[in-house]
Design a protein around this motif. Structure first.
Motif, short mmCIF file in Angstrom:
data_model
loop_
_atom_site.label_atom_id
_atom_site.label_comp_id
_atom_site.label_asym_id
_atom_site.label_seq_id
_atom_site.Cartn_x
_atom_site.Cartn_y
_atom_site.Cartn_z
N TYR A 98 33.43 39.18 43.18
CA TYR A 98 32.51 39.02 42.15
C TYR A 98 31.18 39.45 42.38
O TYR A 98 30.79 38.95 43.61
CB TYR A 98 32.85 37.49 41.75
N ASN A 99 30.41 39.77 41.49
CA ASN A 99 29.06 40.26 41.67
C ASN A 99 28.27 39.17 40.86
O ASN A 99 28.43 38.79 39.71
CB ASN A 99 28.73 41.45 41.07
N ALA A 100 27.37 38.26 41.72
CA ALA A 100 26.38 37.34 41.39
C ALA A 100 25.08 37.88 41.45
O ALA A 100 24.18 37.06 41.42
CB ALA A 100 26.69 36.18 42.28
N THR A 101 24.99 39.14 41.60
CA THR A 101 23.53 39.68 41.54
C THR A 101 23.08 40.24 40.13
O THR A 101 24.04 40.82 39.34
CB THR A 101 23.29 40.64 42.80
N SER A 104 24.06 45.95 39.02
CA SER A 104 25.46 46.25 38.57
C SER A 104 26.32 47.34 39.52
O SER A 104 25.71 48.15 40.50
CB SER A 104 25.53 47.19 37.16
N ALA A 107 30.37 44.99 42.63
CA ALA A 107 31.97 44.44 42.93
C ALA A 107 32.85 45.57 43.09
O ALA A 107 33.70 45.40 43.73
CB ALA A 107 32.31 43.53 41.58
N GLY A 125 34.93 41.81 39.27
CA GLY A 125 33.98 41.71 38.05
C GLY A 125 32.81 40.72 38.45
O GLY A 125 32.39 40.59 39.54
N ASN A 126 31.98 40.39 37.36
CA ASN A 126 30.96 39.44 37.53
C ASN A 126 31.22 38.21 37.78
O ASN A 126 32.35 37.81 37.48
CB ASN A 126 30.11 39.55 36.16
N THR A 129 30.08 31.88 35.54
CA THR A 129 28.57 31.32 35.39
C THR A 129 28.04 30.05 36.52
O THR A 129 26.79 30.11 36.73
CB THR A 129 28.77 30.36 34.07
N ASP A 132 26.90 32.66 39.19
CA ASP A 132 25.93 33.68 38.82
C ASP A 132 24.59 33.57 39.03
O ASP A 132 23.84 32.66 38.47
CB ASP A 132 26.34 34.23 37.40
N LYS A 133 23.96 34.46 39.93
CA LYS A 133 22.57 34.54 40.32
C LYS A 133 22.21 33.01 40.87
O LYS A 133 21.03 32.81 41.12
CB LYS A 133 21.53 34.60 39.10
#
Length: 211
Positions: A98-101, A104, A107, A125-126, A129, A132-133
């Motif tokens: 998962y991408n928390a930055t 884009s 991931a 994926g992302n 919540t 995330d970030k």
């Protein structure tokens, strides 16, 4: 000559009246005895003092020698060590990436590289919540408590600086959440060497003793 005068004695040793000559014992023998006794006492005292000095200096030298041996003593590594740790192989670990930055594509590229290195890839994926970030480091490994002694160490060799956290999931898969400080995975050669080190712990050192 008076009848009280001893035979062979006359002149000034002549005894008259009731006065008798005093026969003095020679003092030479007494002086010799006293001088010998004094010499014995002096020699005894000198010998005792010498022994004390020898004990003092030999004691210090003994301490220094012992300290020196302890300082020079080096640990001896045992030839045999504890059995190697049994860890899952990369193919036995399913990783969700998962991408928390804000960047884009991280991931997917990360998941593709992990797949090349033998890991099984799950979801990509992302980040949810809740994360995330919100992952400031290079990454976060998230999984069940059992992963702390299995999947976490193995997957952690691929990303230096990743932190770990457990949750209540019942599955064996592990999440790799990419953090804002992420740049790239560890070089494959470095990661492979770290994997080997995990399965072959460093040998224990045997405490040494002075000879």
């Amino acid at each position: 000559m008076s009848m009280l005068t001893p035979p062979g004695m006359g002149g000034k040793y002549r005894i008259t009246g009731d006065v008798y000559p005093r026969m003095r014992r020679p003092h030479r023998r007494r002086r010799i005895i006293l001088a010998s006794a004094a010499a014995v006492v002096v020699l005894g005292a000198a010998g005792w003092g010498t022994l004390q000095l020898v004990d003092v200096f030999s004691g210090d030298e003994g301490k220094k020698t012992t300290a020196g041996k302890q300082a020079d003593c080096k640990p001896v590594v045992k030839a045999t060590t504890a059995p190697a740790v049994t860890l899952p192989k990369p193919a036995q670990i399913t990783v969700n990436v998962y991408n928390a930055t804000p960047r884009s594509g991280l991931a997917k590229t990360t998941a593709d590289e992990l797949k090349k290195r033998g890991f099984t890839i799950g979801k990509v994926g992302n980040a949810p919540t809740a994360y995330d970030k919100k992952v400031p480091g290079a990454g976060l490994l998230l999984g069940a408590p059992a992963a702390t002694k299995g999947a976490f160490p193995v997957l952690g060799t691929q990303l230096k600086g990743a932190t770990t956290r457990t949750d209540t999931r019942a599955t064996a898969d592990v999440d790799l959440i990419i953090g804002t400080a992420f740049k790239t995975l560890s070089p494959k050669a470095t990661a492979d060497a770290a994997l080997v080190a995990l399965t072959k712990p460093a040998p224990a050192a045997k405490p040494c003793s002075p000879e």
